[in-house]
Design an enzyme around this catalytic site. Structure first.
Site, PDB file in Angstrom:
ATOM      1  N   HIS A 129     -10.308  -5.830  -1.870  1.00  0.00           N
ATOM      2  CA  HIS A 129      -9.450  -4.843  -2.527  1.00  0.00           C
ATOM      3  C   HIS A 129      -9.270  -5.252  -3.987  1.00  0.00           C
ATOM      4  O   HIS A 129      -9.171  -6.431  -4.294  1.00  0.00           O
ATOM      5  CB  HIS A 129      -8.086  -4.809  -1.839  1.00  0.00           C
TER       6      HIS A 129
ATOM      7  N   ASN B 223     -13.540  -3.084   4.613  1.00  0.00           N
ATOM      8  CA  ASN B 223     -14.440  -3.015   3.445  1.00  0.00           C
ATOM      9  C   ASN B 223     -14.371  -4.262   2.545  1.00  0.00           C
ATOM     10  O   ASN B 223     -14.607  -4.201   1.345  1.00  0.00           O
ATOM     11  CB  ASN B 223     -14.228  -1.713   2.653  1.00  0.00           C
TER      12      ASN B 223
ATOM     13  N   TYR C 110       0.823  -1.217   0.000  1.00  0.00           N
ATOM     14  CA  TYR C 110       0.000   0.000   0.000  1.00  0.00           C
ATOM     15  C   TYR C 110       0.858   1.269   0.000  1.00  0.00           C
ATOM     16  O   TYR C 110       0.390   2.322   0.436  1.00  0.00           O
ATOM     17  CB  TYR C 110      -0.931   0.007   1.205  1.00  0.00           C
TER      18      TYR C 110
ATOM     19  N   GLU D 263       0.940  -5.664  -9.104  1.00  0.00           N
ATOM     20  CA  GLU D 263       0.478  -6.278  -7.865  1.00  0.00           C
ATOM     21  C   GLU D 263       0.326  -7.783  -8.000  1.00  0.00           C
ATOM     22  O   GLU D 263       0.549  -8.520  -7.050  1.00  0.00           O
ATOM     23  CB  GLU D 263      -0.807  -5.604  -7.389  1.00  0.00           C
TER      24      GLU D 263
HETATM   25  P1  CMP Z   1      -8.556  -0.406  -0.738  1.00  0.00           P
HETATM   26  O1  CMP Z   1      -9.256  -0.548  -2.027  1.00  0.00           O
HETATM   27  O2  CMP Z   1      -7.963  -1.619  -0.127  1.00  0.00           O
HETATM   28  O3  CMP Z   1      -7.397   0.697  -0.888  1.00  0.00           O
HETATM   29  C1  CMP Z   1      -6.921   1.454   0.208  1.00  0.00           C
HETATM   30  C2  CMP Z   1      -7.768   1.298   1.431  1.00  0.00           C
HETATM   31  O4  CMP Z   1      -7.650   2.310   2.416  1.00  0.00           O
HETATM   32  C3  CMP Z   1      -9.235   1.358   1.042  1.00  0.00           C
HETATM   33  O5  CMP Z   1      -9.585   0.199   0.317  1.00  0.00           O
HETATM   34  C4  CMP Z   1      -9.911   1.532   2.386  1.00  0.00           C
HETATM   35  O6  CMP Z   1     -10.175   0.306   3.033  1.00  0.00           O
HETATM   36  C5  CMP Z   1      -8.855   2.285   3.198  1.00  0.00           C
HETATM   37  N1  CMP Z   1      -9.298   3.658   3.501  1.00  0.00           N
HETATM   38  C6  CMP Z   1      -9.552   4.153   4.735  1.00  0.00           C
HETATM   39  N2  CMP Z   1      -9.949   5.435   4.674  1.00  0.00           N
HETATM   40  C7  CMP Z   1      -9.956   5.778   3.361  1.00  0.00           C
HETATM   41  C8  CMP Z   1     -10.295   6.976   2.645  1.00  0.00           C
HETATM   42  N3  CMP Z   1     -10.683   8.094   3.270  1.00  0.00           N
HETATM   43  N4  CMP Z   1     -10.212   6.959   1.281  1.00  0.00           N
HETATM   44  C9  CMP Z   1      -9.788   5.840   0.623  1.00  0.00           C
HETATM   45  N5  CMP Z   1      -9.455   4.684   1.252  1.00  0.00           N
HETATM   46  C10 CMP Z   1      -9.543   4.646   2.605  1.00  0.00           C
END
Ligand code: CMP
Length: 143
Positions: free
Chosen positions: A117, A114, A51, A128
């Site tokens: 990904h 969430n 990340y 990736e």
């Molecule tokens: P993901 O698609 O895994 O990519 C980065 C992750 O950061 C995202 O999903 C969320 O789970 C997490 N995240 C937490 N806060 C935020 C935010 N404000 N905007 C975007 N991603 C966030």
């Protein structure tokens, strides 16, 4: 139409809730083939590397703690327009904004936890995939 490959991660919240099969069903019902898969508990270092693009975001520390808190299921999906299709099936990053019937609307609790990904561009998807899988671990098979 282009056949693409993309990386998908089922996050610790969804693995812990026994949702791997239900999420795989969404991929398969939408003509996305699972052509590589592994379960893995990311170290903090791996999560930080993976990340790295979010390193300066205020949510980075929480993201790293969460992604290394338990096992994740990592897979390569293949299909026509797999990158955009996977993003459509996942729904918006924030489950409160995700369209009905998407994985995040149905299974996710919060923007951090969430459920899944996925990647947004071809270059990211390729990088990736290579981070987690060797060429020998990917099986591009026909129906
Ligand atoms: P993901 O698609 O895994 O990519 C980065 C992750 O950061 C995202 O999903 C969320 O789970 C997490 N995240 C937490 N806060 C935020 C935010 N404000 N905007 C975007 N991603 C966030």
């Amino acid at each position: 139409m282009t056949v693409e490959q993309t990386l998908s991660i089922i996050k610790p919240d969804a693995v812990a809730k026994n949702l791997i099969g239900k999420i795989y069903e969404r991929f398969e019902n939408n003509d996305l083939k699972i052509i590589a898969a592994k379960m893995k508990k990311l170290t903090r270092f791996e999560a930080e590397e993976f990340y790295a693009v979010h390193k300066y975001q205020p949510f980075f520390a929480d993201l790293i703690s969460f992604m290394s808190s338990g096992p994740v299921m990592i897979q390569v999906l293949e299909g026509e327009n797999a990158i955009s299709k996977n993003r459509e099936i996942m729904g918006s990053t924030n489950p409160k904004e995700a369209a009905l019937g998407t994985i995040r609307a149905d299974f996710a609790e919060s923007i951090d936890a969430n459920a899944v990904h996925g990647f947004d561009t071809l270059a990211n998807a390729v990088n990736e995939i290579m981070y987690f899988f060797s060429k020998e671990e990917i099986y591009s098979y026909q129906k």
